[in-house]
Motif scaffolding. Sequence first.
Motif, PDB file in Angstrom:
ATOM      1  N   TYR A 293     -43.408  13.723  51.956  1.00  0.00           N
ATOM      2  CA  TYR A 293     -41.936  13.603  52.114  1.00  0.00           C
ATOM      3  C   TYR A 293     -40.986  12.548  51.266  1.00  0.00           C
ATOM      4  CZ  TYR A 293     -37.122  13.322  54.041  1.00  0.00           C
ATOM      5  OH  TYR A 293     -35.877  12.937  54.307  1.00  0.00           O
ATOM      6  N   TRP A 294     -41.671  11.335  51.500  1.00  0.00           N
ATOM      7  CA  TRP A 294     -41.028  10.383  51.043  1.00  0.00           C
ATOM      8  C   TRP A 294     -41.219  10.268  49.611  1.00  0.00           C
ATOM      9  CZ3 TRP A 294     -37.745   7.979  54.026  1.00  0.00           C
ATOM     10  CH2 TRP A 294     -37.681   8.063  55.248  1.00  0.00           C
ATOM     11  N   LYS A 295     -42.497  10.557  49.349  1.00  0.00           N
ATOM     12  CA  LYS A 295     -43.056  10.518  47.757  1.00  0.00           C
ATOM     13  C   LYS A 295     -42.095  11.402  47.005  1.00  0.00           C
ATOM     14  CE  LYS A 295     -47.740   9.090  48.266  1.00  0.00           C
ATOM     15  NZ  LYS A 295     -49.082   9.680  48.026  1.00  0.00           N
ATOM     16  N   SER A 296     -41.452  12.581  47.665  1.00  0.00           N
ATOM     17  CA  SER A 296     -40.795  13.560  46.808  1.00  0.00           C
ATOM     18  C   SER A 296     -39.169  13.238  46.555  1.00  0.00           C
ATOM     19  CB  SER A 296     -40.740  15.023  47.595  1.00  0.00           C
ATOM     20  OG  SER A 296     -40.061  14.786  48.765  1.00  0.00           O
ATOM     21  N   LYS A 297     -38.870  12.178  47.499  1.00  0.00           N
ATOM     22  CA  LYS A 297     -37.394  11.562  47.323  1.00  0.00           C
ATOM     23  C   LYS A 297     -37.170  10.817  46.045  1.00  0.00           C
ATOM     24  CE  LYS A 297     -36.450  14.054  50.813  1.00  0.00           C
ATOM     25  NZ  LYS A 297     -35.693  15.240  50.695  1.00  0.00           N
ATOM     26  N   THR A 298     -35.839  10.987  45.700  1.00  0.00           N
ATOM     27  CA  THR A 298     -35.515  10.107  44.666  1.00  0.00           C
ATOM     28  C   THR A 298     -34.940   8.489  45.494  1.00  0.00           C
ATOM     29  OG1 THR A 298     -34.639  11.766  43.343  1.00  0.00           O
ATOM     30  CG2 THR A 298     -33.750   9.685  42.784  1.00  0.00           C
ATOM     31  N   PHE A 299     -35.758   7.614  44.930  1.00  0.00           N
ATOM     32  CA  PHE A 299     -35.129   6.408  45.581  1.00  0.00           C
ATOM     33  C   PHE A 299     -34.412   5.372  44.588  1.00  0.00           C
ATOM     34  CE2 PHE A 299     -38.087   7.424  48.779  1.00  0.00           C
ATOM     35  CZ  PHE A 299     -37.745   6.364  49.901  1.00  0.00           C
ATOM     36  N   ALA A 300     -33.397   4.739  44.936  1.00  0.00           N
ATOM     37  CA  ALA A 300     -32.814   3.914  44.316  1.00  0.00           C
ATOM     38  C   ALA A 300     -33.683   2.750  43.735  1.00  0.00           C
ATOM     39  CB  ALA A 300     -31.664   3.228  45.288  1.00  0.00           C
ATOM     40  N   PRO A 301     -33.292   2.120  42.712  1.00  0.00           N
ATOM     41  CA  PRO A 301     -34.244   1.002  41.754  1.00  0.00           C
ATOM     42  C   PRO A 301     -34.530  -0.166  42.857  1.00  0.00           C
ATOM     43  CG  PRO A 301     -32.079   1.546  40.580  1.00  0.00           C
ATOM     44  CD  PRO A 301     -31.907   2.223  42.119  1.00  0.00           C
ATOM     45  N   SER A 302     -35.518  -0.698  42.303  1.00  0.00           N
ATOM     46  CA  SER A 302     -35.906  -1.876  42.655  1.00  0.00           C
ATOM     47  C   SER A 302     -35.083  -2.942  41.802  1.00  0.00           C
ATOM     48  CB  SER A 302     -37.554  -2.343  42.687  1.00  0.00           C
ATOM     49  OG  SER A 302     -37.721  -3.495  43.343  1.00  0.00           O
ATOM     50  N   SER A 303     -35.399  -4.321  41.846  1.00  0.00           N
ATOM     51  CA  SER A 303     -35.021  -5.196  41.021  1.00  0.00           C
ATOM     52  C   SER A 303     -35.574  -6.312  40.742  1.00  0.00           C
ATOM     53  CB  SER A 303     -33.458  -5.953  41.814  1.00  0.00           C
ATOM     54  OG  SER A 303     -32.748  -4.917  41.861  1.00  0.00           O
ATOM     55  N   LEU A 304     -35.543  -6.861  39.530  1.00  0.00           N
ATOM     56  CA  LEU A 304     -36.295  -8.388  39.255  1.00  0.00           C
ATOM     57  C   LEU A 304     -35.188  -9.180  39.280  1.00  0.00           C
ATOM     58  CD1 LEU A 304     -38.318 -10.117  38.438  1.00  0.00           C
ATOM     59  CD2 LEU A 304     -38.076  -9.303  35.947  1.00  0.00           C
ATOM     60  N   LEU A 305     -34.944 -10.256  40.114  1.00  0.00           N
ATOM     61  CA  LEU A 305     -34.117 -11.184  40.287  1.00  0.00           C
ATOM     62  C   LEU A 305     -34.317 -12.485  39.844  1.00  0.00           C
ATOM     63  CD1 LEU A 305     -33.544  -9.638  43.878  1.00  0.00           C
ATOM     64  CD2 LEU A 305     -31.594  -9.473  42.099  1.00  0.00           C
ATOM     65  N   PHE A 306     -33.489 -13.122  39.417  1.00  0.00           N
ATOM     66  CA  PHE A 306     -33.606 -14.522  38.979  1.00  0.00           C
ATOM     67  C   PHE A 306     -32.496 -15.402  39.574  1.00  0.00           C
ATOM     68  CE2 PHE A 306     -36.024 -12.429  35.669  1.00  0.00           C
ATOM     69  CZ  PHE A 306     -37.137 -12.872  35.687  1.00  0.00           C
ATOM     70  N   TYR A 307     -32.811 -16.549  40.195  1.00  0.00           N
ATOM     71  CA  TYR A 307     -31.982 -17.582  40.905  1.00  0.00           C
ATOM     72  C   TYR A 307     -32.222 -18.831  40.070  1.00  0.00           C
ATOM     73  CZ  TYR A 307     -32.692 -14.025  44.384  1.00  0.00           C
ATOM     74  OH  TYR A 307     -32.963 -12.719  44.884  1.00  0.00           O
ATOM     75  N   VAL A 308     -31.030 -19.217  39.250  1.00  0.00           N
ATOM     76  CA  VAL A 308     -31.222 -20.453  38.272  1.00  0.00           C
ATOM     77  C   VAL A 308     -30.223 -21.464  38.682  1.00  0.00           C
ATOM     78  CG1 VAL A 308     -31.264 -20.838  35.947  1.00  0.00           C
ATOM     79  CG2 VAL A 308     -32.024 -18.628  36.788  1.00  0.00           C
ATOM     80  N   GLY A 309     -30.510 -22.570  38.705  1.00  0.00           N
ATOM     81  CA  GLY A 309     -29.408 -23.703  38.861  1.00  0.00           C
ATOM     82  C   GLY A 309     -29.539 -24.298  37.290  1.00  0.00           C
ATOM     83  N   PHE A 310     -28.150 -24.546  36.684  1.00  0.00           N
ATOM     84  CA  PHE A 310     -27.830 -25.119  35.486  1.00  0.00           C
ATOM     85  C   PHE A 310     -27.134 -26.353  35.757  1.00  0.00           C
ATOM     86  CE2 PHE A 310     -28.081 -20.418  34.836  1.00  0.00           C
ATOM     87  CZ  PHE A 310     -28.505 -20.385  33.635  1.00  0.00           C
ATOM     88  N   ASN A 311     -27.503 -27.413  34.912  1.00  0.00           N
ATOM     89  CA  ASN A 311     -26.787 -28.572  35.029  1.00  0.00           C
ATOM     90  C   ASN A 311     -25.626 -28.937  34.265  1.00  0.00           C
ATOM     91  OD1 ASN A 311     -27.661 -28.889  32.256  1.00  0.00           O
ATOM     92  ND2 ASN A 311     -29.094 -30.621  32.746  1.00  0.00           N
ATOM     93  N   GLN A 312     -25.135 -27.927  33.935  1.00  0.00           N
ATOM     94  CA  GLN A 312     -23.650 -28.097  33.493  1.00  0.00           C
ATOM     95  C   GLN A 312     -22.712 -26.594  33.387  1.00  0.00           C
ATOM     96  OE1 GLN A 312     -24.118 -28.714  29.135  1.00  0.00           O
ATOM     97  NE2 GLN A 312     -24.190 -26.502  28.565  1.00  0.00           N
ATOM     98  N   LYS A 313     -21.536 -26.546  33.389  1.00  0.00           N
ATOM     99  CA  LYS A 313     -20.712 -25.419  33.308  1.00  0.00           C
ATOM    100  C   LYS A 313     -21.029 -24.546  32.126  1.00  0.00           C
ATOM    101  CE  LYS A 313     -18.257 -24.835  36.288  1.00  0.00           C
ATOM    102  NZ  LYS A 313     -18.405 -24.313  37.623  1.00  0.00           N
TER     103      LYS A 313
END
Length: 486
Positions: A293-313
């Motif tokens: 049942y679960w395999k037959s369903k259309t699932f929403a996407p997963s994501s590749l996420l990045f959290y980045v700190g920048f030292n300037q605006k």
Amino acid sequence: MCKTISIIGSGFSALSAACYLAKAGHNVSIYEKNNTVGGRARQFKKDGFTFDIGPSWYWMPDIFEKFFNDFDKNTSDYYQLDKLSPAYKIFFSDDVITIGDHMDKICKEFERIETGSSKPLRKFIATAQENYDIAINKVVLKPGLSPFELVTKETITRLDRFYRTISQEVRKNFKNPKLISTLEFPVLFLGAKPNQTPSFYSFMNFADFGLGTWHPKGGMYEIVKAMKSLAESLGVSIHTNSNVEKISVENKTAKSITVNNDIIYSDIILSGADYHHSETLLDKKHRQYSESYWKSKTFAPSSLLFYVGFNQKLKHLEHHNLFFDTDFENHAEEIYDDPKWPKNPLFYANFPSVTDASMAPENCETGFFLIPIAPGLEDTPELRQQYFDLIINRFEERTQQQVTEHILFKASYCVNDFIKDYNSYKGNAYGMANTLMQTAFLRPKLKSKKVNGLYFTGQLTVPGPGVPPALISGKLVAELIEKNEV
């Protein structure tokens, strides 16, 4: 009659349900496997930078307000809400579209791209507003028990909107590919391709252009903190670092959960955790849905996420930025039709520090990057780095600035993390897509049909994916428990 209720998980749906059930006089306890509440809506802090590691868009402010109003509260009692102006930017390969905070501004931008397009836009959004009113006040407030829930005077007279798709509706009225992408974008929050999403869901376009994009000062986690505070004020007990290992059933009735090897007895058990995972906590004979049942369903996407700190605006950016400088349809096919790591992915970049100075140190920028990908893909450090390099190069080119040398640190999050932290089926990020055959009563049920006293809530059941639907899901299951068990 007061019931002892154990809730598994502490995401938006679980917190919502806990508040309603506690208000009704029940003895409610939440058990969360991670060390903070909020489920996927957690926060990551480092060196003065603050990142919402999950949801980052605040749409449908009326839904949040209605939730707190149900407890004689307002959102303003808990957090400051600001409307973003402009709402967001969309970067194409040869142009940038800026979505303003008012329809007049948006119409002016559409006219700049395609002369005469503002007239069909206003008509399209007027229909979207009709759909929004019906959806929010009629359709999504039903518990998904019967197809007759969808049969109302309003839906019957608009039946065609369930059988036409968003893509057909948009392309009937607009020819410019940039405007088409702009209008098809909001339904991605529902987790499905525009050509598989009923046109009725154009109510997301009204949520976008009509109601606007907002930001709670301090980030989306402020909502979680508000709901936690409300729940505790109503008497809810919240236990973190409390992994639920089993749901025990006797005589077809849920009797207890096992948490960190301790058995906790309850009159009612409600899971706000991943639905598929929740059923694996049951012996196989008590599960409603098979693996097929679960395999037959259309699932929403997963994501590749990045959290980045920048030292300037950084320059040329808004709080929310969409990079649609590659082919929208090809990327969608690589998510839904032929799942693979995308060749040229679209991506999203969020810089909350553009509008909220509390999110980053002075003269620095907090950056959150998201690439939608198919669930269940291979996830390795090498792939993560490859895609970071790819999008940063495009980001620099489109925004006309060098940023790589200004990166202080980066962290990533992907399929393996969704599985580890949230027991997410195939590492999906948003739950089950809202296609026609996965809408309302066709979604997994709020109440177990095999086990008495066992209920479910969240993005795999009704109404569907997204933060506002999660708040509603918690209310729906609380009402169902009150109806069936009290």
